[in-house]
Design an enzyme around this catalytic site. Structure first.
Site, PDB file in Angstrom:
ATOM      1  N   ASP A   1       3.965   1.605   8.167  1.00 52.62           N
ATOM      2  CA  ASP A   1       3.346   2.529   7.222  1.00 52.62           C
ATOM      3  C   ASP A   1       3.079   1.777   5.926  1.00 52.62           C
ATOM      4  O   ASP A   1       3.559   0.650   5.740  1.00 52.62           O
ATOM      5  CB  ASP A   1       4.291   3.714   6.980  1.00 52.62           C
ATOM      6  CG  ASP A   1       3.731   4.746   5.998  1.00 52.62           C
ATOM      7  OD1 ASP A   1       2.532   5.045   6.084  1.00 52.62           O
ATOM      8  OD2 ASP A   1       4.479   5.217   5.139  1.00 52.62           O
ATOM      9  N   SER A   2       2.362   2.420   5.007  1.00 56.28           N
ATOM     10  CA  SER A   2       2.091   1.794   3.712  1.00 56.28           C
ATOM     11  C   SER A   2       3.329   1.740   2.826  1.00 56.28           C
ATOM     12  O   SER A   2       3.322   1.065   1.807  1.00 56.28           O
ATOM     13  CB  SER A   2       0.979   2.563   2.992  1.00 56.28           C
ATOM     14  OG  SER A   2       1.380   3.904   2.793  1.00 56.28           O
TER      15      SER A   2
ATOM     16  N   CYS B   1       0.930   6.137   9.637  1.00 50.38           N
ATOM     17  CA  CYS B   1       0.233   6.375   8.376  1.00 50.38           C
ATOM     18  C   CYS B   1      -1.125   6.957   8.737  1.00 50.38           C
ATOM     19  O   CYS B   1      -1.836   6.387   9.569  1.00 50.38           O
ATOM     20  CB  CYS B   1       0.069   5.063   7.612  1.00 50.38           C
ATOM     21  SG  CYS B   1      -1.025   5.155   6.185  1.00 50.38           S
TER      22      CYS B   1
ATOM     23  N   GLU C   1       8.024  11.309  -3.575  1.00 46.37           N
ATOM     24  CA  GLU C   1       8.836  10.166  -4.016  1.00 46.37           C
ATOM     25  C   GLU C   1       9.719  10.539  -5.204  1.00 46.37           C
ATOM     26  O   GLU C   1      10.871  10.116  -5.282  1.00 46.37           O
ATOM     27  CB  GLU C   1       7.918   8.986  -4.334  1.00 46.37           C
ATOM     28  CG  GLU C   1       7.160   8.517  -3.101  1.00 46.37           C
ATOM     29  CD  GLU C   1       6.448   7.182  -3.288  1.00 46.37           C
ATOM     30  OE1 GLU C   1       6.512   6.616  -4.396  1.00 46.37           O
ATOM     31  OE2 GLU C   1       5.834   6.713  -2.307  1.00 46.37           O
TER      32      GLU C   1
ATOM     33  N   CYS D   1      -0.239  13.574   6.052  1.00 43.88           N
ATOM     34  CA  CYS D   1       0.312  12.370   5.414  1.00 43.88           C
ATOM     35  C   CYS D   1       1.788  12.350   5.754  1.00 43.88           C
ATOM     36  O   CYS D   1       2.442  13.404   5.750  1.00 43.88           O
ATOM     37  CB  CYS D   1       0.104  12.414   3.903  1.00 43.88           C
ATOM     38  SG  CYS D   1       0.958  11.087   3.003  1.00 43.88           S
TER      39      CYS D   1
ATOM     40  N   HIS E   1       4.306  11.476   4.174  1.00 45.83           N
ATOM     41  CA  HIS E   1       5.203  11.936   3.100  1.00 45.83           C
ATOM     42  C   HIS E   1       5.386  13.459   3.127  1.00 45.83           C
ATOM     43  O   HIS E   1       6.412  13.974   2.669  1.00 45.83           O
ATOM     44  CB  HIS E   1       4.623  11.578   1.724  1.00 45.83           C
ATOM     45  CG  HIS E   1       4.862  10.180   1.279  1.00 45.83           C
ATOM     46  ND1 HIS E   1       4.169   9.115   1.792  1.00 45.83           N
ATOM     47  CD2 HIS E   1       5.706   9.669   0.342  1.00 45.83           C
ATOM     48  CE1 HIS E   1       4.577   8.008   1.197  1.00 45.83           C
ATOM     49  NE2 HIS E   1       5.497   8.315   0.310  1.00 45.83           N
TER      50      HIS E   1
END
Length: 291
Positions: free
Chosen positions: A17-18, A80, A159, A208, A210
């Site tokens: 993933d990024s 991702c 995050e 996504c 996240h």
């Protein structure tokens, strides 16, 4: 040893993933397939992928995928959405192992779930502009109307919430739920999601990796009548199905190993973030770099 493709069932699954967002996919795979070993790469040095050109992200997919194949993985999971949209087809044409992304599994689940044929998708700018989800969902059922919106600040909120949710990893879910329903976060979520809610969607794809971390926040805005689809859980089902079909599923007595790599310099931060997203302690993270 699988005689057909000479891939050992003991070989690990490669996931990348990024950043650490793909840990939600790694967690889903580890939960569904507890005997499988995993090598995870987070490309933190070049994160986020969302604002980048798809051609550039495709190059990253080739680099990281090639490195993982060199490590001897039996399968690649592009954890991702942006990287899936940019580089899945090229990766499937290039690498000698099965390669799956997270768009098609999520699209399939959305198409199977919706009753009123009105599906929402939230994702990064690049994923939305690629039309990957719209195309994938409408390929399954052309009668479905897809409403997509870019929600770039959700990555930032996810995050931030991980940083704020101090406490034992096993209590992370309850800690994060309290953090993510803060008024400031809810205001941003309403701004993004109200237009989708007014479109009368009954299904919302979290496009996504996240975003599963924000389920409590997103759910509180769209309401209980809207089913949230996580690509992570759906991708894990695809991994299990492919490995079973190819005869490369790990044996029930295999002890799994988990290895984590980041292109970022701050391995401690990756370890801290990753442990919370993976929901179990990560002992060691190795820093690697790509040209």
């Amino acid at each position: 040893m699988n005689s057909q493709n000479n891939i050992s069932s003991c070989a690990p699954i490669g996931i990348f993933d990024s950043g650490f967002g793909g840990m939600t996919v790694a967690r889903a795979i580890a939960k569904a397939l507890p005997h499988e070993s995993i090598i995870y790469v987070g490309d933190s040095a070049r994160c986020p992928y969302g604002p980048r050109k798809l051609s550039e992200v495709d190059g990253f997919v080739q680099q990281i995928g090639g490195w993982l194949v060199d490590q001897g993985v039996k399968m690649l999971v592009i954890a991702c959405n942006t990287a899936t949209a940019a580089g899945l087809v090229h990766a499937q044409q290039t690498f000698p192992v099965p390669v799956i992304g997270v768009v098609e599994p999520g699209a399939r689940a959305a198409a199977q779930t919706t009753k009123n044929k009105r599906v929402g998708v939230i994702a990064t700018k690049a994923t939305v502009e690629s039309n990957a989800y719209t195309d994938a969902i409408r390929h399954i059922d052309a009668g479905i109307t897809v409403f997509s919106t870019a929600t770039p600040r959700f990555v930032e909120i996810a995050e931030q919430g991980i940083r704020m949710a101090e406490g034992p990893i096993e209590d992370y879910t309850s800690l994060a739920s309290k953090v993510y329903v803060r008024p400031a976060f809810q205001e941003i979520a309403r701004e993004y999601l109200e237009p989708l809610r007014r479109c009368d969607i009954d299904t919302l794809v979290l496009g996504c990796t996240h975003f599963p971390l924000l389920k409590a926040l997103i759910g509180s805005v769209v309401g209980r009548d809207v089913t949230l689809i996580s690509s992570a859980a759906e991708a894990a089902k695809d991994v299990a199905e492919i490995l079973t079909r190819q005869g490369t599923l790990a044996a029930d007595d295999q002890l799994p190993t988990y290895e984590f790599f980041t292109t970022g310099e701050n391995t401690e931060e990756f370890k801290s973030f990753g442990s919370r997203a993976f929901r179990q302690p990560i002992e060691h993270v190795t820093s690697i770099s790509f040209d």
